[in-house]
Design an enzyme around this catalytic site. Structure first.
Site, mmCIF file in Angstrom:
data_model
loop_
_atom_site.group_PDB
_atom_site.id
_atom_site.type_symbol
_atom_site.label_atom_id
_atom_site.label_comp_id
_atom_site.label_asym_id
_atom_site.label_seq_id
_atom_site.Cartn_x
_atom_site.Cartn_y
_atom_site.Cartn_z
ATOM 1 N N ASP A 8 4.229 14.225 -15.200
ATOM 2 C CA ASP A 8 5.459 12.575 -15.333
ATOM 3 C C ASP A 8 6.658 13.610 -15.434
ATOM 4 O O ASP A 8 7.419 12.425 -15.745
ATOM 5 C CB ASP A 8 4.673 11.525 -16.299
ATOM 6 C CG ASP A 8 3.478 11.141 -16.920
ATOM 7 O OD1 ASP A 8 2.911 11.200 -15.101
ATOM 8 O OD2 ASP A 8 2.945 10.296 -17.307
ATOM 9 N N LEU A 60 -3.777 6.561 -9.428
ATOM 10 C CA LEU A 60 -3.092 5.718 -8.459
ATOM 11 C C LEU A 60 -3.403 4.151 -8.644
ATOM 12 O O LEU A 60 -2.586 3.294 -7.848
ATOM 13 C CB LEU A 60 -3.083 6.513 -7.056
ATOM 14 C CG LEU A 60 -2.786 7.407 -6.008
ATOM 15 C CD1 LEU A 60 -2.576 7.892 -5.198
ATOM 16 C CD2 LEU A 60 -1.058 8.050 -7.029
ATOM 17 N N ILE A 65 -7.346 -5.092 -1.265
ATOM 18 C CA ILE A 65 -8.815 -5.878 -0.286
ATOM 19 C C ILE A 65 -9.958 -4.824 -0.889
ATOM 20 O O ILE A 65 -9.320 -3.734 -0.335
ATOM 21 C CB ILE A 65 -8.784 -6.635 0.542
ATOM 22 C CG1 ILE A 65 -8.039 -5.556 2.284
ATOM 23 C CG2 ILE A 65 -7.982 -7.449 0.787
ATOM 24 C CD1 ILE A 65 -7.704 -6.172 3.181
ATOM 25 N N PRO A 66 -11.630 -4.680 -1.129
ATOM 26 C CA PRO A 66 -12.126 -3.648 -0.563
ATOM 27 C C PRO A 66 -11.971 -3.361 0.936
ATOM 28 O O PRO A 66 -12.336 -1.778 -0.394
ATOM 29 C CB PRO A 66 -13.274 -5.115 -0.905
ATOM 30 C CG PRO A 66 -12.973 -6.219 -1.595
ATOM 31 C CD PRO A 66 -11.798 -6.134 -0.836
ATOM 32 N N ASN A 67 -12.247 -3.250 1.476
ATOM 33 C CA ASN A 67 -12.705 -2.467 2.351
ATOM 34 C C ASN A 67 -11.503 -1.212 2.233
ATOM 35 O O ASN A 67 -10.626 -0.315 2.938
ATOM 36 C CB ASN A 67 -12.180 -3.181 3.761
ATOM 37 C CG ASN A 67 -12.527 -1.874 5.087
ATOM 38 O OD1 ASN A 67 -13.686 -1.585 5.089
ATOM 39 N ND2 ASN A 67 -11.592 -2.167 6.106
ATOM 40 N N THR A 68 -9.587 -2.301 2.282
ATOM 41 C CA THR A 68 -8.183 -1.173 2.241
ATOM 42 C C THR A 68 -8.736 -0.499 1.146
ATOM 43 O O THR A 68 -7.770 1.045 1.249
ATOM 44 C CB THR A 68 -7.427 -2.138 2.219
ATOM 45 O OG1 THR A 68 -6.960 -2.899 3.512
ATOM 46 C CG2 THR A 68 -6.005 -1.342 2.109
ATOM 47 N N THR A 118 -2.423 -0.015 -21.099
ATOM 48 C CA THR A 118 -2.039 0.225 -22.545
ATOM 49 C C THR A 118 -0.411 -0.235 -22.580
ATOM 50 O O THR A 118 -0.163 0.565 -23.998
ATOM 51 C CB THR A 118 -2.020 2.000 -22.976
ATOM 52 O OG1 THR A 118 -1.670 2.668 -22.145
ATOM 53 C CG2 THR A 118 -3.807 2.067 -23.197
ATOM 54 N N ARG A 178 -1.161 9.499 -28.736
ATOM 55 C CA ARG A 178 -0.009 10.904 -29.904
ATOM 56 C C ARG A 178 -1.156 11.302 -31.096
ATOM 57 O O ARG A 178 -1.187 10.735 -31.783
ATOM 58 C CB ARG A 178 1.114 9.809 -30.792
ATOM 59 C CG ARG A 178 1.629 8.447 -29.112
ATOM 60 C CD ARG A 178 2.292 9.565 -28.477
ATOM 61 N NE ARG A 178 3.206 8.443 -27.743
ATOM 62 C CZ ARG A 178 3.364 8.522 -26.160
ATOM 63 N NH1 ARG A 178 2.020 8.753 -25.846
ATOM 64 N NH2 ARG A 178 3.858 7.773 -25.476
ATOM 65 N N GLN A 187 4.373 2.622 -24.400
ATOM 66 C CA GLN A 187 2.928 2.830 -24.934
ATOM 67 C C GLN A 187 3.006 1.574 -25.825
ATOM 68 O O GLN A 187 3.905 1.569 -26.904
ATOM 69 C CB GLN A 187 2.232 3.596 -25.046
ATOM 70 C CG GLN A 187 2.558 4.825 -24.054
ATOM 71 C CD GLN A 187 1.294 4.415 -22.858
ATOM 72 O OE1 GLN A 187 0.848 3.086 -22.678
ATOM 73 N NE2 GLN A 187 1.496 5.199 -21.858
ATOM 74 N N ARG A 208 4.478 13.077 -23.304
ATOM 75 C CA ARG A 208 5.017 12.854 -23.778
ATOM 76 C C ARG A 208 4.816 14.063 -24.940
ATOM 77 O O ARG A 208 6.295 15.521 -24.746
ATOM 78 C CB ARG A 208 6.036 12.032 -24.112
ATOM 79 C CG ARG A 208 6.805 10.898 -23.355
ATOM 80 C CD ARG A 208 7.128 9.948 -23.298
ATOM 81 N NE ARG A 208 7.243 8.874 -22.556
ATOM 82 C CZ ARG A 208 6.585 7.989 -22.216
ATOM 83 N NH1 ARG A 208 5.579 6.973 -22.536
ATOM 84 N NH2 ARG A 208 6.956 6.783 -20.951
#
Length: 227
Positions: A8, A60, A65-68, A118, A178, A187, A208
């Site tokens: 990150d 990600l 929607i389901p198909n996408t 979280t 942690r 968090q 981190r």
């Protein structure tokens, strides 16, 4: 229990530098929104070139929607990643559609469903979802299990309950770790390694505490010894 390091950092070069410092370890590497949007599929290939045994988790959190969602999942499965995630709150049909689409792949990535982020505390979660975290996490996990997913992303505190409600082999991946009681930052539902062990977590995600360390490799070594 396996270790996943969150890549990150603010730049591609910093993330690659961290990966090179950790190249001798058997690790999962988490690639999130910022990193993937900025650096794309080429970055995934660079990570594998550092250590072909690195297992890549593309974080990600697909939600549409389901198909996408199934279209996106199919494209992800064509990349050299070992795991990715979707939102369970997209619904059981969406999760089933994703898994049906991936049936055509001889070797597909693991697919996890996000239950409750979280970063939510109990009050904020209930404001949005109209139910307690434990109640919805259980519901989302059961739907994910019934839809044929491999596991869920949850907090440490829901892991044992989810395994009890589904199956011991149903994976739980937990962010917000942690390892030795470091600061929680943004968090809310964080935990240390000992708690993760007690809750039968399969994969812990650490960010981190590793990449802010003066010597990240020493911190990883210490975590792996504790695991």
């Amino acid at each position: 229990m396996q270790l996943c390091i969150a890549l990150d950092l603010p730049s591609r070069s910093e993330n690659l530098s961290l990966a090179k410092k950790l190249e001798k370890y058997d690790l999962w590497l988490k690639i999130g929104f910022r990193t993937f949007i900025r650096d794309g599929e080429a970055f995934l290939k660079e990570l594998k070139s550092i250590n072909p045994s690195f297992r890549l988790f593309l974080d990600l959190k697909l939600y549409d929607i389901p198909n996408t969602m199934a279209d996106a999942a199919e494209e992800i499965a064509k990349m050299d990643v070992d795991m990715f995630n979707i939102h369970a709150s997209a619904g059981k049909k969406a999760m089933q559609t994703v898994m049906q689409r991936l049936e055509t792949f001889e070797k597909r990535p693991l697919v996890l469903a996000v239950t409750a982020l979280t970063s939510f505390d109990y009050h904020t979660f209930k404001e949005i979802y109209g139910a307690d975290i434990e109640e919805k996490a259980k519901q989302f996990a059961l739907q994910s299990y019934q839809a044929g997913l491999d596991g869920v992303v949850c907090s440490v505190y829901e892991s044992a309950m989810i395994k009890h409600e589904t199956n011991r082999s149903f994976l739980t991946l937990t962010p917000g770790i942690r390892p030795f009681g470091e600061k929680s930052d943004d968090q809310k539902r964080v935990a240390d390694l000992e708690t993760a062990k007690k809750e039968h977590v399969d994969i812990v995600v650490v960010g981190r505490p590793v990449y802010r360390a003066d010597r990240p490799e020493e911190t990883v070594e210490k975590i792996l010894q504790a695991l």
